[in-house]
Design a protein around this motif. Structure first.
Motif, mmCIF file in Angstrom:
data_model
loop_
_atom_site.group_PDB
_atom_site.id
_atom_site.type_symbol
_atom_site.label_atom_id
_atom_site.label_comp_id
_atom_site.label_asym_id
_atom_site.label_seq_id
_atom_site.Cartn_x
_atom_site.Cartn_y
_atom_site.Cartn_z
ATOM 1 N N PRO A 39 12.152 19.756 -9.529
ATOM 2 C CA PRO A 39 12.595 20.741 -10.043
ATOM 3 C C PRO A 39 13.994 20.922 -9.029
ATOM 4 N N GLY A 40 15.301 21.657 -9.594
ATOM 5 C CA GLY A 40 16.144 21.354 -9.329
ATOM 6 C C GLY A 40 17.290 20.612 -8.993
ATOM 7 N N GLY A 41 17.149 19.250 -8.822
ATOM 8 C CA GLY A 41 17.637 17.679 -9.018
ATOM 9 C C GLY A 41 17.723 16.847 -7.730
ATOM 10 N N GLY A 42 17.205 17.012 -6.664
ATOM 11 C CA GLY A 42 16.920 16.552 -5.683
ATOM 12 C C GLY A 42 16.690 15.507 -5.963
ATOM 13 N N ILE A 43 17.376 14.401 -5.922
ATOM 14 C CA ILE A 43 15.793 12.672 -5.178
ATOM 15 C C ILE A 43 15.902 12.687 -4.266
ATOM 16 N N VAL A 44 14.507 11.638 -4.259
ATOM 17 C CA VAL A 44 13.649 10.943 -2.803
ATOM 18 C C VAL A 44 13.984 9.426 -3.027
ATOM 19 N N SER A 45 14.301 8.997 -2.270
ATOM 20 C CA SER A 45 13.486 7.395 -2.701
ATOM 21 C C SER A 45 12.205 7.277 -1.709
ATOM 22 N N LEU A 46 11.990 6.577 -2.605
ATOM 23 C CA LEU A 46 10.383 6.206 -1.936
ATOM 24 C C LEU A 46 10.190 5.284 -1.952
ATOM 25 N N PHE A 47 10.447 4.546 -2.642
ATOM 26 C CA PHE A 47 10.247 2.920 -2.716
ATOM 27 C C PHE A 47 11.474 2.515 -2.955
ATOM 28 N N MET A 48 11.685 0.034 -2.205
ATOM 29 C CA MET A 48 12.214 -0.372 -2.914
ATOM 30 C C MET A 48 11.691 -2.035 -2.728
ATOM 31 N N LEU A 49 11.512 -2.526 -3.864
ATOM 32 C CA LEU A 49 10.518 -3.251 -3.320
ATOM 33 C C LEU A 49 10.658 -4.652 -4.379
ATOM 34 N N SER A 50 11.159 -5.762 -3.791
ATOM 35 C CA SER A 50 11.981 -7.019 -3.920
ATOM 36 C C SER A 50 10.031 -8.194 -5.031
ATOM 37 N N SER A 51 9.273 -7.838 -3.741
ATOM 38 C CA SER A 51 7.817 -8.695 -3.945
ATOM 39 C C SER A 51 7.166 -7.686 -3.751
ATOM 40 N N GLY A 52 6.002 -8.560 -3.958
ATOM 41 C CA GLY A 52 4.825 -7.634 -3.583
ATOM 42 C C GLY A 52 3.976 -6.425 -3.404
ATOM 43 N N LYS A 53 3.820 -5.234 -2.034
ATOM 44 C CA LYS A 53 3.177 -4.287 -2.470
ATOM 45 C C LYS A 53 3.799 -3.415 -0.979
ATOM 46 N N LYS A 54 4.240 -1.805 -1.722
ATOM 47 C CA LYS A 54 4.722 -1.325 -0.214
ATOM 48 C C LYS A 54 3.158 0.004 -0.289
ATOM 49 N N LYS A 55 2.801 0.272 1.160
ATOM 50 C CA LYS A 55 2.490 1.547 1.123
ATOM 51 C C LYS A 55 2.463 2.111 2.165
ATOM 52 N N HIS A 56 3.427 3.782 1.708
ATOM 53 C CA HIS A 56 3.258 4.624 2.390
ATOM 54 C C HIS A 56 2.764 6.018 2.259
ATOM 55 N N GLY A 57 1.428 6.007 3.158
ATOM 56 C CA GLY A 57 0.746 7.403 2.763
ATOM 57 C C GLY A 57 -0.066 7.417 1.985
ATOM 58 N N ARG A 58 -0.005 7.890 1.055
ATOM 59 C CA ARG A 58 -1.090 8.066 -0.388
ATOM 60 C C ARG A 58 -0.605 7.839 -1.286
ATOM 61 N N LEU A 59 0.840 6.885 -1.191
ATOM 62 C CA LEU A 59 1.900 6.722 -2.128
ATOM 63 C C LEU A 59 1.808 4.794 -2.170
ATOM 64 N N ILE A 60 1.834 3.990 -2.884
ATOM 65 C CA ILE A 60 1.107 2.515 -2.931
ATOM 66 C C ILE A 60 2.079 1.626 -4.378
ATOM 67 N N ALA A 61 3.227 1.555 -3.788
ATOM 68 C CA ALA A 61 3.709 0.395 -5.102
ATOM 69 C C ALA A 61 3.873 -1.020 -4.660
ATOM 70 N N THR A 62 4.119 -1.460 -6.053
ATOM 71 C CA THR A 62 3.516 -2.707 -6.867
ATOM 72 C C THR A 62 4.875 -3.702 -7.341
ATOM 73 N N ILE A 63 4.461 -4.704 -7.454
ATOM 74 C CA ILE A 63 5.500 -5.149 -8.709
ATOM 75 C C ILE A 63 5.865 -6.876 -8.346
ATOM 76 N N ASN A 64 5.384 -7.117 -10.164
ATOM 77 C CA ASN A 64 5.137 -8.026 -10.502
ATOM 78 C C ASN A 64 6.214 -9.215 -10.552
ATOM 79 N N ILE A 65 6.766 -9.840 -10.494
ATOM 80 C CA ILE A 65 8.517 -10.797 -11.270
ATOM 81 C C ILE A 65 8.463 -11.338 -12.392
ATOM 82 N N GLN A 66 7.713 -11.916 -12.288
ATOM 83 C CA GLN A 66 7.018 -12.577 -12.972
ATOM 84 C C GLN A 66 7.201 -12.405 -14.652
ATOM 85 N N GLU A 67 5.906 -10.742 -14.254
ATOM 86 C CA GLU A 67 6.067 -10.196 -15.511
ATOM 87 C C GLU A 67 7.075 -9.592 -15.395
ATOM 88 N N LYS A 68 7.822 -8.627 -14.889
ATOM 89 C CA LYS A 68 9.143 -7.803 -14.698
ATOM 90 C C LYS A 68 8.232 -6.676 -15.077
#
Lengths: 107, 114
Positions: A39-68
């Motif tokens: 709230p208030g607007g400030g944006i923070v970048s959490l992850f940048m992914l081009s393939s696979g999976k990344k983990k940072h603390g309790r956050l996990i991001a995954t990407i499936n390029i074929q399925e977009k």
């Protein structure tokens, strides 16, 4: 139809729950970004992914390029995780943003 | 802290006026993008500058213009303000052109047009 779609739009969870936010995109991208906006607007970048999976603390991001498709997971959610989570697809000279998922974690 | 600052934080203008919003990027970040975020919406790409030249533009009219300076600062200018221009304006900087670099966002300027 937006180039980047997110679901759900709104999400309420109890503290400790496992949370998943989904993102689908229809454009060709070089990377997929997950952002957090408080709230208030400030944006923070959490992850940048081009393939696979990344983990940072309790956050996990995954990407499936074929399925977009990409997902952001939060394990053991906490009230301080309450924010809007936005996925954005990056091309060479611009970003396509989803409309965001508003997450509220209740103690 | 992202190292990107914006000014002013809040601004109120009336219809027809002109406004200049400012952004100071991280040193070395030669690409800056500007976004408009209406209430309850995701950010919309306005334009991008790379090494002081505009090199990408979203679906915004010419009354939205910008400048990028050698000292890694930039401006967004909006002429003939309309009520629908009320929004949060965000700038974001990164190194290089390719979208695989992390963008660093400023805190935004909240503009209200009456």
């Amino acid at each position: 139809k937006n180039e980047v779609e997110q679901s759900p739009q709104n999400l309420t969870a109890q503290e400790g729950e496992f949370i998943t936010i989904n993102c689908s995109y229809s454009v060709g991208i070089s990377a997929l970004h997950w952002l957090q906006q408080h709230p208030g607007g400030g944006i923070v970048s959490l992850f940048m992914l081009s393939s696979g999976k990344k983990k940072h603390g309790r956050l996990i991001a995954t990407i499936n390029i074929q399925e977009k498709h990409s997902s952001l997971h939060i394990t053991a959610s906490h009230p301080r995780d309450s924010a809007v989570y936005i996925c954005a697809g990056a091309t060479g000279n611009q970003f396509y943003f989803g409309t965001g998922t508003s997450l509220t974690v209740i103690p | 802290e992202t190292g990107v600052t914006q000014s002013p934080t809040h601004l109120i203008k009336t219809r027809g006026q002109q406004v200049t919003l400012r952004c100071s990027s991280q040193s070395g970040h030669n690409t800056v993008s500007w976004y408009q975020q209406a209430l309850g919406q995701g950010p919309q790409f306005i334009f991008q500058y790379y090494r002081e030249e505009e090199n990408g533009r979203g679906n915004f009219p010419p009354r939205f213009s910008g400048l990028q300076f050698p000292n890694y600062s930039s401006e967004l200018n909006v002429n003939a303000l309309e009520l629908d221009d009320s929004a949060l304006y965000l700038c974001a900087s990164r190194i290089g052109l390719a979208g695989q670099e992390t963008q660093y966002f400023g805190p935004g300027t909240r503009l209200l047009v009456l």
